[in-house]
Motif scaffolding. Structure first.
Motif, PDB file in Angstrom:
ATOM      1  N   MET A  23       0.844  -1.173   0.000  1.00  0.00           N
ATOM      2  CA  MET A  23       0.000   0.000   0.000  1.00  0.00           C
ATOM      3  C   MET A  23       0.894   1.242   0.000  1.00  0.00           C
ATOM      4  N   PRO A  24       0.645   2.200  -0.882  1.00  0.00           N
ATOM      5  CA  PRO A  24       1.497   3.390  -0.942  1.00  0.00           C
ATOM      6  C   PRO A  24       1.303   4.282   0.285  1.00  0.00           C
ATOM      7  N   GLN A  25       2.320   5.061   0.557  1.00  0.00           N
ATOM      8  CA  GLN A  25       2.251   6.012   1.662  1.00  0.00           C
ATOM      9  C   GLN A  25       1.247   7.103   1.326  1.00  0.00           C
ATOM     10  N   PRO A  26       0.527   7.608   2.336  1.00  0.00           N
ATOM     11  CA  PRO A  26      -0.412   8.697   2.092  1.00  0.00           C
ATOM     12  C   PRO A  26       0.325   9.952   1.642  1.00  0.00           C
ATOM     13  N   ALA A  27      -0.302  10.693   0.757  1.00  0.00           N
ATOM     14  CA  ALA A  27       0.299  11.931   0.261  1.00  0.00           C
ATOM     15  C   ALA A  27      -0.818  12.906  -0.097  1.00  0.00           C
ATOM     16  N   GLY A  28      -0.479  14.160  -0.199  1.00  0.00           N
ATOM     17  CA  GLY A  28      -1.443  15.167  -0.625  1.00  0.00           C
ATOM     18  C   GLY A  28      -2.167  15.853   0.503  1.00  0.00           C
ATOM     19  N   PHE A  29      -1.825  15.518   1.743  1.00  0.00           N
ATOM     20  CA  PHE A  29      -2.472  16.139   2.888  1.00  0.00           C
ATOM     21  C   PHE A  29      -1.724  17.404   3.297  1.00  0.00           C
ATOM     22  N   ALA A  30      -2.471  18.374   3.798  1.00  0.00           N
ATOM     23  CA  ALA A  30      -1.897  19.603   4.348  1.00  0.00           C
ATOM     24  C   ALA A  30      -2.808  20.054   5.479  1.00  0.00           C
ATOM     25  N   PHE A  31      -2.270  20.888   6.359  1.00  0.00           N
ATOM     26  CA  PHE A  31      -3.115  21.411   7.426  1.00  0.00           C
ATOM     27  C   PHE A  31      -2.800  22.870   7.658  1.00  0.00           C
ATOM     28  N   LEU A  32      -3.800  23.552   8.190  1.00  0.00           N
ATOM     29  CA  LEU A  32      -3.697  24.971   8.490  1.00  0.00           C
ATOM     30  C   LEU A  32      -4.240  25.169   9.898  1.00  0.00           C
ATOM     31  N   GLU A  33      -3.442  25.813  10.743  1.00  0.00           N
ATOM     32  CA  GLU A  33      -3.873  26.088  12.113  1.00  0.00           C
ATOM     33  C   GLU A  33      -4.198  27.569  12.234  1.00  0.00           C
ATOM     34  N   ARG A  34      -5.384  27.845  12.793  1.00  0.00           N
ATOM     35  CA  ARG A  34      -5.790  29.226  12.988  1.00  0.00           C
ATOM     36  C   ARG A  34      -6.700  29.310  14.208  1.00  0.00           C
ATOM     37  N   ASP A  35      -6.297  30.082  15.193  1.00  0.00           N
ATOM     38  CA  ASP A  35      -7.108  30.336  16.397  1.00  0.00           C
ATOM     39  C   ASP A  35      -7.568  29.052  17.085  1.00  0.00           C
ATOM     40  N   GLY A  36      -6.677  28.070  17.207  1.00  0.00           N
ATOM     41  CA  GLY A  36      -7.021  26.837  17.893  1.00  0.00           C
ATOM     42  C   GLY A  36      -7.813  25.845  17.079  1.00  0.00           C
ATOM     43  N   VAL A  37      -8.045  26.149  15.813  1.00  0.00           N
ATOM     44  CA  VAL A  37      -8.768  25.253  14.911  1.00  0.00           C
ATOM     45  C   VAL A  37      -7.785  24.758  13.852  1.00  0.00           C
ATOM     46  N   VAL A  38      -7.796  23.467  13.593  1.00  0.00           N
ATOM     47  CA  VAL A  38      -6.929  22.875  12.582  1.00  0.00           C
ATOM     48  C   VAL A  38      -7.807  22.341  11.459  1.00  0.00           C
ATOM     49  N   VAL A  39      -7.541  22.791  10.242  1.00  0.00           N
ATOM     50  CA  VAL A  39      -8.269  22.313   9.065  1.00  0.00           C
ATOM     51  C   VAL A  39      -7.306  21.437   8.263  1.00  0.00           C
ATOM     52  N   ILE A  40      -7.694  20.181   8.049  1.00  0.00           N
ATOM     53  CA  ILE A  40      -6.882  19.247   7.273  1.00  0.00           C
ATOM     54  C   ILE A  40      -7.491  19.146   5.886  1.00  0.00           C
ATOM     55  N   THR A  41      -6.643  19.329   4.869  1.00  0.00           N
ATOM     56  CA  THR A  41      -7.101  19.245   3.484  1.00  0.00           C
ATOM     57  C   THR A  41      -6.379  18.100   2.775  1.00  0.00           C
ATOM     58  N   HIS A  42      -7.018  17.590   1.752  1.00  0.00           N
ATOM     59  CA  HIS A  42      -6.420  16.560   0.911  1.00  0.00           C
ATOM     60  C   HIS A  42      -6.566  17.015  -0.526  1.00  0.00           C
ATOM     61  N   HIS A  43      -5.446  17.272  -1.169  1.00  0.00           N
ATOM     62  CA  HIS A  43      -5.408  17.808  -2.526  1.00  0.00           C
ATOM     63  C   HIS A  43      -6.264  19.072  -2.650  1.00  0.00           C
ATOM     64  N   GLY A  44      -6.175  19.934  -1.640  1.00  0.00           N
ATOM     65  CA  GLY A  44      -6.846  21.227  -1.686  1.00  0.00           C
ATOM     66  C   GLY A  44      -8.293  21.239  -1.222  1.00  0.00           C
ATOM     67  N   ARG A  45      -8.869  20.095  -0.925  1.00  0.00           N
ATOM     68  CA  ARG A  45     -10.263  20.025  -0.480  1.00  0.00           C
ATOM     69  C   ARG A  45     -10.300  19.687   1.005  1.00  0.00           C
ATOM     70  N   THR A  46     -11.168  20.355   1.742  1.00  0.00           N
ATOM     71  CA  THR A  46     -11.257  20.120   3.176  1.00  0.00           C
ATOM     72  C   THR A  46     -11.681  18.686   3.460  1.00  0.00           C
ATOM     73  N   ALA A  47     -10.875  17.989   4.282  1.00  0.00           N
ATOM     74  CA  ALA A  47     -11.174  16.613   4.662  1.00  0.00           C
ATOM     75  C   ALA A  47     -11.787  16.558   6.056  1.00  0.00           C
ATOM     76  N   THR A  48     -11.275  17.364   6.980  1.00  0.00           N
ATOM     77  CA  THR A  48     -11.819  17.399   8.333  1.00  0.00           C
ATOM     78  C   THR A  48     -11.362  18.661   9.039  1.00  0.00           C
ATOM     79  N   THR A  49     -12.063  18.998  10.108  1.00  0.00           N
ATOM     80  CA  THR A  49     -11.732  20.147  10.945  1.00  0.00           C
ATOM     81  C   THR A  49     -11.637  19.678  12.379  1.00  0.00           C
ATOM     82  N   LEU A  50     -10.555  20.044  13.043  1.00  0.00           N
ATOM     83  CA  LEU A  50     -10.338  19.653  14.436  1.00  0.00           C
ATOM     84  C   LEU A  50     -10.392  20.888  15.314  1.00  0.00           C
ATOM     85  N   ARG A  51     -11.034  20.750  16.466  1.00  0.00           N
ATOM     86  CA  ARG A  51     -11.143  21.860  17.418  1.00  0.00           C
ATOM     87  C   ARG A  51     -10.796  21.362  18.811  1.00  0.00           C
TER      88      ARG A  51
END
Length: 73
Positions: free
Chosen positions: A1-29
């Protein structure tokens, strides 16, 4: 199985938004966001983000559901 790729995250004011290939995948608070940021410092960020997002949709679910071998399931 290939390693995961294409994920990025942005942290702002205690909220973390995880994206996959530019599309929001989940939001953590709150505590989950804080735990995530600690884990990213210690481990493989791509693997951690893939684990947290779970089995996100790939876009082919409807096509697979309508396939003849899946009829009656």
């Amino acid at each position: 199985m290939p390693q995961p790729a294409g994920f990025a995250f942005l942290e702002r004011d205690g909220v973390v938004v995880i994206t996959h290939h530019g599309r929001t995948a989940t939001t953590l608070r709150g505590a989950r966001a804080a735990d995530f940021l600690e884990d990213v410092e210690d481990g493989d960020a791509q693997e951690i983000m893939a684990r947290l997002t779970g089995n996100y949709r790939r876009g082919n679910e409807r096509q697979a559901r309508n396939h003849p071998r899946n009829k009656g399931r």
